[in-house]
Scaffold this motif. Structure first.
Motif, PDB file in Angstrom:
ATOM      1  N   VAL A 134      -2.213   4.600   6.279  1.00 56.36           N
ATOM      2  CA  VAL A 134      -1.653   4.103   5.026  1.00 56.36           C
ATOM      3  C   VAL A 134      -0.217   3.675   5.276  1.00 56.36           C
ATOM      4  O   VAL A 134       0.402   4.073   6.267  1.00 56.36           O
ATOM      5  CB  VAL A 134      -1.690   5.182   3.916  1.00 56.36           C
ATOM      6  CG1 VAL A 134      -3.123   5.578   3.594  1.00 56.36           C
ATOM      7  CG2 VAL A 134      -0.871   6.413   4.334  1.00 56.36           C
ATOM      8  N   GLN A 191       3.917   6.981  -2.973  1.00 53.50           N
ATOM      9  CA  GLN A 191       3.223   5.710  -3.173  1.00 53.50           C
ATOM     10  C   GLN A 191       2.749   5.208  -1.809  1.00 53.50           C
ATOM     11  O   GLN A 191       3.403   4.407  -1.150  1.00 53.50           O
ATOM     12  CB  GLN A 191       4.152   4.686  -3.837  1.00 53.50           C
ATOM     13  CG  GLN A 191       4.585   5.101  -5.235  1.00 53.50           C
ATOM     14  CD  GLN A 191       5.550   4.103  -5.847  1.00 53.50           C
ATOM     15  OE1 GLN A 191       6.450   3.615  -5.184  1.00 53.50           O
ATOM     16  NE2 GLN A 191       5.352   3.804  -7.123  1.00 53.50           N
ATOM     17  N   THR A 230      -0.650   3.641   0.401  1.00 51.01           N
ATOM     18  CA  THR A 230      -1.926   2.959   0.215  1.00 51.01           C
ATOM     19  C   THR A 230      -2.442   2.409   1.540  1.00 51.01           C
ATOM     20  O   THR A 230      -1.661   2.039   2.427  1.00 51.01           O
ATOM     21  CB  THR A 230      -1.783   1.813  -0.802  1.00 51.01           C
ATOM     22  OG1 THR A 230      -3.043   1.132  -0.920  1.00 51.01           O
ATOM     23  CG2 THR A 230      -0.715   0.816  -0.376  1.00 51.01           C
ATOM     24  N   SER A 231      -3.759   2.346   1.646  1.00 50.80           N
ATOM     25  CA  SER A 231      -4.404   1.734   2.815  1.00 50.80           C
ATOM     26  C   SER A 231      -4.770   0.285   2.542  1.00 50.80           C
ATOM     27  O   SER A 231      -5.267  -0.403   3.450  1.00 50.80           O
ATOM     28  CB  SER A 231      -5.663   2.529   3.179  1.00 50.80           C
ATOM     29  OG  SER A 231      -6.591   2.502   2.100  1.00 50.80           O
TER      30      SER A 231
END
Length: 381
Positions: free
Chosen positions: A318, A363, A365-366
């Motif tokens: 991520v 925060q 994300t991938s």
């Protein structure tokens, strides 16, 4: 809700209330006298907190406040019907006078300070309003709640949680609280062997006599300080508010208690500290039933620093936003080390282009293209 916490000498900045992520934070301070109140609001949890800061060890102003133990008569208004009580109480002059420097700001924040809005921007009645503090801050929180009731604020606190509160008035103040059936609102948390919960211990004239005796008989005085008295005889002029509201939590130190067992002045002072997982109030709260009754923050042992820098999550797949570039992190090993050495850092990521990014972030994300550029990364504690 970020705060400094320690495990022994290892210090980190940690989030003590991870379940709530929408805190609005404001400062209502009087820097001239070093009296600080920090206030928080969460629309998500519908809770507002007024937190009064305790004594800073390096603040001459704070020590001057604590040592002003003259009793000041304060008019509280008519008592309630639940117990016979006076309308006047004698309170700790230092605490009372310093509270006046921030209390008007606290009232405006609680009630909503814009004229003509009828409290529209104040704390809603259906929210939970909590006053809290540690040490000096605990005394200010109790006294602020007292004056909110006495002065008829449009919005008074629903709860007062006081950690390591000294005695701040005579018995009349406790009687007044009981007469108005207010004792159900207060929880006084005290660590076993905390010396400050017995303060003020003597009267001003007694204190002068003790100082004079110790100056004339230093060896005898040191011996008594080392071994402790055989019994505890604190001044009877001072009393805690609502004595049945005290919750005694475990201590990890010798110190001062009513039976005078395991006497230690140093231990009594260390038992009063709040931010160390090995002793004091952090230890006492986390080894009590309080976390089981926490409906808001999610208190748990894992929030406090570990003895050594420990990875709690791998972040290799991520990308985390909000991090800062560290030009000195020239490898994944140095990037990791620099984050561990920085008390504020909880996330590090080393990129395929040789750049180190670290700081605090929730925060991650991938789904972003940069996720493929992360070579190594961790959330550390």
């Amino acid at each position: 809700m970020l705060a400094r916490a320690k495990h022994g000498f290892r210090e980190r900045v940690v989030d003590l209330c991870p379940r709530i992520n929408d805190w609005e934070e404001y400062y209502l301070n009087d820097d001239a006298e070093n009296v600080h109140a920090r206030v928080y609001k969460s629309s998500q949890a519908q809770v507002a907190v007024v937190s009064f800061r305790g004594t800073q060890a390096t603040s001459a102003q704070n020590w001057e406040i604590d040592s002003d133990i003259i009793m000041l008569p304060v008019e509280l208004g008519a008592p309630g019907q639940h117990k016979a009580a006076s309308s006047t109480a004698n309170v700790h002059e230092g605490f009372y006078l310093e509270l006046q420097r921030v209390l008007p700001h606290v009232r405006k924040w609680v009630e909503g300070y814009i004229e003509g809005t009828k409290g529209l921007f104040g704390i809603p009645s259906y929210w939970k309003l909590v006053f809290t503090g540690h040490s000096l801050g605990a005394a200010l929180a109790i006294l602020a709640a007292t004056l909110a009731e006495a002065e008829g604020w449009a919005r008074t606190p629903d709860a007062v949680v006081a950690f390591g509160a000294p005695r701040l008035a005579d018995q009349a103040l406790s009687d007044w609280w009981e007469s108005r059936d207010l004792c159900g609102k207060i929880l006084r948390v005290a660590v076993q062997n905390d010396v400050i919960t017995w303060m003020p211990f003597v009267e001003p004239l007694q204190l002068m006599d003790i100082v004079s005796y110790c100056l004339e008989n230093p060896m005898s005085c040191l011996g008594q300080l080392a071994n402790g008295p055989k019994s505890l005889h604190p001044s009877e002029r001072w009393a805690h508010v609502c004595p049945k509201s005290e919750l005694l939590v475990p201590g990890a130190m010798k110190g001062i208690n009513s039976q005078m067992k395991d006497f230690s002045l140093l231990g009594g002072a260390l038992a009063h500290l709040i931010g160390n997982a090995l002793f004091g109030y952090a230890f006492g709260v986390m080894n009590s039933d309080i976390p089981q009754h926490d409906a808001y923050c999610g208190l748990r042992h894992e929030l406090f620093p570990a003895p050594n820098c420990t990875a709690t999550e791998d972040l290799e797949d991520v990308v985390c936003f909000g991090l800062s570039h560290d030009p000195n992190g020239t490898s994944s090993k140095t990037c990791h080390k620099n984050c561990c050495d920085d008390e504020y850092c909880s996330v590090w990521q080393f990129m395929r282009n040789g750049q180190c990014w670290r700081g605090r972030s929730h925060q991650c994300t991938s789904l972003h293209p940069y996720a493929a550029e992360v070579l190594a990364g961790q959330r550390v504690h």
